[in-house]
Design a protein around this motif. Structure first.
Motif, PDB file in Angstrom:
ATOM      1  N   THR A 162      -7.435  15.544  13.986  1.00  7.08           N
ATOM      2  CA  THR A 162      -7.238  15.547  12.536  1.00  7.08           C
ATOM      3  C   THR A 162      -8.602  15.625  11.851  1.00  7.08           C
ATOM      4  O   THR A 162      -9.643  15.574  12.498  1.00  7.08           O
ATOM      5  CB  THR A 162      -6.548  14.249  12.072  1.00  7.08           C
ATOM      6  N   GLY A 163      -8.579  15.728  10.514  1.00  5.10           N
ATOM      7  CA  GLY A 163      -9.804  15.572   9.735  1.00  5.10           C
ATOM      8  C   GLY A 163     -10.523  16.846   9.351  1.00  5.10           C
ATOM      9  O   GLY A 163     -11.635  16.788   8.842  1.00  5.10           O
ATOM     10  N   TYR A 164      -9.904  17.999   9.563  1.00  5.78           N
ATOM     11  CA  TYR A 164     -10.533  19.262   9.188  1.00  5.78           C
ATOM     12  C   TYR A 164      -9.826  19.885   7.990  1.00  5.78           C
ATOM     13  O   TYR A 164      -8.627  19.699   7.793  1.00  5.78           O
ATOM     14  CB  TYR A 164     -10.557  20.231  10.369  1.00  5.78           C
ATOM     15  N   GLN A 165     -10.584  20.634   7.205  1.00  7.15           N
ATOM     16  CA  GLN A 165     -10.089  21.208   5.963  1.00  7.15           C
ATOM     17  C   GLN A 165      -8.990  22.253   6.185  1.00  7.15           C
ATOM     18  O   GLN A 165      -8.050  22.339   5.408  1.00  7.15           O
ATOM     19  CB  GLN A 165     -11.255  21.846   5.202  1.00  7.15           C
ATOM     20  N   SER A 166      -9.071  23.035   7.246  1.00 11.20           N
ATOM     21  CA  SER A 166      -8.160  24.166   7.418  1.00 11.20           C
ATOM     22  C   SER A 166      -6.711  23.754   7.688  1.00 11.20           C
ATOM     23  O   SER A 166      -5.791  24.424   7.247  1.00 11.20           O
ATOM     24  CB  SER A 166      -8.650  25.092   8.521  1.00 11.20           C
ATOM     25  N   ALA A 221     -14.540  27.541  18.003  1.00 14.03           N
ATOM     26  CA  ALA A 221     -14.626  27.138  16.595  1.00 14.03           C
ATOM     27  C   ALA A 221     -14.002  28.203  15.707  1.00 14.03           C
ATOM     28  O   ALA A 221     -13.990  29.391  16.050  1.00 14.03           O
ATOM     29  CB  ALA A 221     -16.081  26.912  16.206  1.00 14.03           C
ATOM     30  N   TYR A 222     -13.510  27.768  14.561  1.00 11.42           N
ATOM     31  CA  TYR A 222     -12.859  28.651  13.597  1.00 11.42           C
ATOM     32  C   TYR A 222     -13.186  28.148  12.200  1.00 11.42           C
ATOM     33  O   TYR A 222     -13.273  26.945  11.971  1.00 11.42           O
ATOM     34  CB  TYR A 222     -11.347  28.629  13.825  1.00 11.42           C
ATOM     35  N   GLU A 223     -13.378  29.080  11.269  1.00 12.60           N
ATOM     36  CA  GLU A 223     -13.586  28.707   9.876  1.00 12.60           C
ATOM     37  C   GLU A 223     -13.010  29.761   8.949  1.00 12.60           C
ATOM     38  O   GLU A 223     -12.884  30.930   9.313  1.00 12.60           O
ATOM     39  CB  GLU A 223     -15.074  28.517   9.565  1.00 12.60           C
ATOM     40  N   LYS A 224     -12.657  29.311   7.743  1.00 14.27           N
ATOM     41  CA  LYS A 224     -12.392  30.196   6.614  1.00 14.27           C
ATOM     42  C   LYS A 224     -13.558  29.984   5.665  1.00 14.27           C
ATOM     43  O   LYS A 224     -13.756  28.886   5.156  1.00 14.27           O
ATOM     44  CB  LYS A 224     -11.083  29.836   5.933  1.00 14.27           C
ATOM     45  N   HIS A 225     -14.368  31.022   5.453  1.00 14.08           N
ATOM     46  CA  HIS A 225     -15.580  30.889   4.645  1.00 14.08           C
ATOM     47  C   HIS A 225     -15.728  32.114   3.748  1.00 14.08           C
ATOM     48  O   HIS A 225     -15.761  33.238   4.236  1.00 14.08           O
ATOM     49  CB  HIS A 225     -16.798  30.742   5.562  1.00 14.08           C
ATOM     50  N   ASN A 226     -15.786  31.870   2.439  1.00 11.59           N
ATOM     51  CA  ASN A 226     -15.912  32.961   1.453  1.00 11.59           C
ATOM     52  C   ASN A 226     -14.862  34.048   1.670  1.00 11.59           C
ATOM     53  O   ASN A 226     -15.159  35.231   1.609  1.00 11.59           O
ATOM     54  CB  ASN A 226     -17.323  33.566   1.485  1.00 11.59           C
ATOM     55  N   GLY A 227     -13.642  33.634   1.965  1.00 14.59           N
ATOM     56  CA  GLY A 227     -12.545  34.576   2.154  1.00 14.59           C
ATOM     57  C   GLY A 227     -12.491  35.215   3.530  1.00 14.59           C
ATOM     58  O   GLY A 227     -11.591  35.995   3.814  1.00 14.59           O
ATOM     59  N   ASN A 228     -13.440  34.922   4.385  1.00 15.72           N
ATOM     60  CA  ASN A 228     -13.469  35.483   5.737  1.00 15.72           C
ATOM     61  C   ASN A 228     -12.957  34.476   6.750  1.00 15.72           C
ATOM     62  O   ASN A 228     -13.189  33.276   6.616  1.00 15.72           O
ATOM     63  CB  ASN A 228     -14.897  35.884   6.133  1.00 15.72           C
ATOM     64  N   LYS A 229     -12.289  34.971   7.789  1.00 15.13           N
ATOM     65  CA  LYS A 229     -11.909  34.143   8.932  1.00 15.13           C
ATOM     66  C   LYS A 229     -12.897  34.444  10.044  1.00 15.13           C
ATOM     67  O   LYS A 229     -13.021  35.587  10.480  1.00 15.13           O
ATOM     68  CB  LYS A 229     -10.492  34.477   9.387  1.00 15.13           C
ATOM     69  N   ASN A 230     -13.618  33.427  10.457  1.00 15.64           N
ATOM     70  CA  ASN A 230     -14.644  33.604  11.479  1.00 15.64           C
ATOM     71  C   ASN A 230     -14.323  32.765  12.704  1.00 15.64           C
ATOM     72  O   ASN A 230     -13.898  31.621  12.590  1.00 15.64           O
ATOM     73  CB  ASN A 230     -16.013  33.169  10.939  1.00 15.64           C
TER      74      ASN A 230
END
Length: 111
Positions: free
Chosen positions: A68-72, A91-100
């Motif tokens: 738990t504890g992540y923004q996505s 690892a995975y992120e949504k950053h500035n509209g991009n999925k990385n």
């Protein structure tokens, strides 16, 4: 029986655009191959997890669980490959509209 371990990890986030915390205090309870713990995550929040650890060979272990504890998402899968004090996680992120997609590599000390 005391199952508590205290750790400190440092990490690098490769392939991601965001600015992430790189220092992770970590407390864990291990009973047999079952793991549960809390840590200060890369997004500067507290995460809790449960899972299991498996020995892959004489050098590598894998930890699988939920965290738990992540923004996505409220609950995410957790995968961490470990060899000695070294670890590697997808690892995975949504950053500035991009999925990385990337990888988190790190070093953890403690007992």
């Amino acid at each position: 029986m005391n199952c508590i371990g205290l750790f400190l990890a440092v990490s690098m986030h490769l392939g991601l655009e965001g600015d992430y915390n790189q220092v992770h205090p970590h407390a864990r309870c291990t009973v047999d191959n079952n793991i549960a713990g809390v840590f200060y995550n890369s997004e500067d929040k507290i995460s809790a997890y449960i899972g299991k650890q498996f020995e892959l060979d004489e050098y590598w272990n894998i930890e699988l669980g939920l965290v738990t504890g992540y923004q996505s998402k409220d609950i995410l899968p957790m995968v961490r490959y470990k060899s000695g004090r070294f670890f590697l996680s997808p690892a995975y992120e949504k950053h500035n509209g991009n999925k990385n997609y990337g990888v988190t590599i790190g070093w953890e000390v403690g007992k």
